[in-house]
Motif scaffolding. Sequence first.
Motif, PDB file in Angstrom:
ATOM      1  N   ALA A 181      51.498  38.829  52.984  1.00 26.40           N
ATOM      2  CA  ALA A 181      51.011  39.823  52.030  1.00 26.40           C
ATOM      3  C   ALA A 181      52.119  40.808  51.651  1.00 26.40           C
ATOM      4  CB  ALA A 181      49.825  40.575  52.619  1.00 26.40           C
ATOM      5  N   PHE A 182      52.910  41.222  52.636  1.00 25.74           N
ATOM      6  CA  PHE A 182      54.002  42.151  52.334  1.00 25.74           C
ATOM      7  C   PHE A 182      55.028  41.512  51.406  1.00 25.74           C
ATOM      8  CE2 PHE A 182      58.373  43.421  53.273  1.00 25.74           C
ATOM      9  CZ  PHE A 182      58.334  44.723  52.799  1.00 25.74           C
ATOM     10  N   ALA A 183      55.352  40.235  51.642  1.00 22.70           N
ATOM     11  CA  ALA A 183      56.316  39.551  50.771  1.00 22.70           C
ATOM     12  C   ALA A 183      55.807  39.486  49.336  1.00 22.70           C
ATOM     13  CB  ALA A 183      56.598  38.145  51.307  1.00 22.70           C
ATOM     14  N   SER A 192      45.013  31.411  56.950  1.00 26.82           N
ATOM     15  CA  SER A 192      43.590  31.685  56.865  1.00 26.82           C
ATOM     16  C   SER A 192      43.279  33.161  56.719  1.00 26.82           C
ATOM     17  CB  SER A 192      42.875  31.130  58.103  1.00 26.82           C
ATOM     18  OG  SER A 192      43.431  31.701  59.277  1.00 26.82           O
ATOM     19  N   GLY A 193      44.272  34.029  56.763  1.00 23.70           N
ATOM     20  CA  GLY A 193      44.044  35.458  56.671  1.00 23.70           C
ATOM     21  C   GLY A 193      43.585  35.873  55.288  1.00 23.70           C
ATOM     22  N   PHE A 194      42.886  37.025  55.240  1.00 26.75           N
ATOM     23  CA  PHE A 194      42.324  37.511  53.979  1.00 26.75           C
ATOM     24  C   PHE A 194      43.393  37.752  52.930  1.00 26.75           C
ATOM     25  CE2 PHE A 194      41.319  41.343  51.454  1.00 26.75           C
ATOM     26  CZ  PHE A 194      40.266  40.841  50.705  1.00 26.75           C
ATOM     27  N   LEU A 195      44.493  38.403  53.315  1.00 23.55           N
ATOM     28  CA  LEU A 195      45.520  38.770  52.354  1.00 23.55           C
ATOM     29  C   LEU A 195      46.273  37.567  51.809  1.00 23.55           C
ATOM     30  CD1 LEU A 195      46.947  41.990  54.036  1.00 23.55           C
ATOM     31  CD2 LEU A 195      45.262  41.808  52.209  1.00 23.55           C
ATOM     32  N   SER A 196      46.140  36.416  52.453  1.00 24.40           N
ATOM     33  CA  SER A 196      46.770  35.195  51.961  1.00 24.40           C
ATOM     34  C   SER A 196      45.850  34.397  51.043  1.00 24.40           C
ATOM     35  CB  SER A 196      47.208  34.318  53.138  1.00 24.40           C
ATOM     36  OG  SER A 196      48.150  34.994  53.943  1.00 24.40           O
ATOM     37  N   THR A 197      44.607  34.859  50.887  1.00 27.46           N
ATOM     38  CA  THR A 197      43.655  34.176  50.022  1.00 27.46           C
ATOM     39  C   THR A 197      43.667  34.814  48.636  1.00 27.46           C
ATOM     40  OG1 THR A 197      41.838  35.640  50.684  1.00 27.46           O
ATOM     41  CG2 THR A 197      42.198  33.644  52.003  1.00 27.46           C
ATOM     42  N   LEU A 198      43.001  34.173  47.683  1.00 29.03           N
ATOM     43  CA  LEU A 198      42.970  34.684  46.318  1.00 29.03           C
ATOM     44  C   LEU A 198      42.321  36.062  46.212  1.00 29.03           C
ATOM     45  CD1 LEU A 198      43.728  34.133  43.407  1.00 29.03           C
ATOM     46  CD2 LEU A 198      41.566  32.905  43.121  1.00 29.03           C
ATOM     47  N   PRO A 199      41.167  36.322  46.887  1.00 26.79           N
ATOM     48  CA  PRO A 199      40.610  37.682  46.839  1.00 26.79           C
ATOM     49  C   PRO A 199      41.558  38.735  47.419  1.00 26.79           C
ATOM     50  CG  PRO A 199      38.952  36.140  47.615  1.00 26.79           C
ATOM     51  CD  PRO A 199      40.250  35.386  47.580  1.00 26.79           C
ATOM     52  N   THR A 226      35.673  40.017  40.866  1.00 25.77           N
ATOM     53  CA  THR A 226      34.214  40.043  40.982  1.00 25.77           C
ATOM     54  C   THR A 226      33.621  38.648  40.820  1.00 25.77           C
ATOM     55  OG1 THR A 226      34.155  42.301  40.095  1.00 25.77           O
ATOM     56  CG2 THR A 226      32.100  41.047  40.056  1.00 25.77           C
ATOM     57  N   ALA A 227      34.053  37.950  39.779  1.00 26.83           N
ATOM     58  CA  ALA A 227      33.517  36.607  39.517  1.00 26.83           C
ATOM     59  C   ALA A 227      33.825  35.653  40.663  1.00 26.83           C
ATOM     60  CB  ALA A 227      34.096  36.076  38.205  1.00 26.83           C
ATOM     61  N   TYR A 228      35.055  35.708  41.164  1.00 22.00           N
ATOM     62  CA  TYR A 228      35.439  34.799  42.251  1.00 22.00           C
ATOM     63  C   TYR A 228      34.701  35.137  43.541  1.00 22.00           C
ATOM     64  CZ  TYR A 228      38.358  31.891  45.243  1.00 22.00           C
ATOM     65  OH  TYR A 228      38.795  30.939  46.122  1.00 22.00           O
ATOM     66  N   SER A 229      34.512  36.422  43.819  1.00 24.07           N
ATOM     67  CA  SER A 229      33.806  36.826  45.043  1.00 24.07           C
ATOM     68  C   SER A 229      32.353  36.384  45.001  1.00 24.07           C
ATOM     69  CB  SER A 229      33.898  38.344  45.224  1.00 24.07           C
ATOM     70  OG  SER A 229      35.239  38.756  45.370  1.00 24.07           O
TER      71      SER A 229
END
Length: 284
Positions: free
Chosen positions: A81-83, A139-146, A271-274
């Motif tokens: 996420a930082f990168a 699998s972490g949240f910050l590595s996903t699209l949302p 919003t749409a993706y979530s």
Amino acid sequence: MISVDLRALTQPVGAMRIMETILTCMSFSLVAAVGYISSPYWAWCMFTWCFCFCFTFLILILEFTTVSAKLPFAWDDFTTAFAMLASLMCLAASVIYPTFFTCKTCHREIGASVVSWVCFGVYAGEVVLTRLRPSGQNSGFLSTLPGIMKMLETFLACLIFTSLEDWQYSGSPELQWCVAVYSLCFIFAIIIILLTLGQLTSYFPFSFDKLVIVYNILAAVMYVTAMVIWPLYSFRTNKRPSDCGHLCDWDKLVVVTFMTILNVIVYSLDTAYSIRLVFCVSNQ
């Protein structure tokens, strides 16, 4: 017990991080040698290079000393996420600084701009390397699209804050509402990121994912109102001055408008993706 891991420096990602620390240090050193300029855009660029340098150097130290393995959150998710964030910030700085602060005879400024572009390329390369891990490791949240969209929302809000000044909205309740929208959405997006990164969402007595959907809907609606109100009340009786130079305060109103439109798009997509993720995919 703390031990050292030389692979943190010799593996490809580690070597890229060493390059990033050197390049960001070169960028802010060249700009600092030129001297201080009273401009929020100059301050943003300097903050970008200093922030990226400090955090990248900290990541190197934590991985070299293996302290990163003892931290109570997903370390790989955080560094990925930082990168991503650093690449966005360096991209913005690489566009902003040469646009406003360089000239044909400004050798140090040109050098800082070139180094900043190279630094953006290295951070983007790190993102590619970390995203190419085997399936199941990211699998972490910050590595996903949302998670990526949440970071993008906060990043665009930071660019809005950089362009805001008191004279733009003081005395206008409508424009003050827009500033409140930018501030509230930024704060809540940061809270969501921190709660997820700290793996604290499981402590909520209700579905955190559904709470995020409610927030995304509210944020998207609020940003839509700001997208309409900001240009309407900013430009209604305020045309661009004829003597407006290369770095004009009036242009900051345009930057805020453009970034607001971009954030409306990002919040709408988020919003749409979530909704699709929670109500469609999870029910299959």
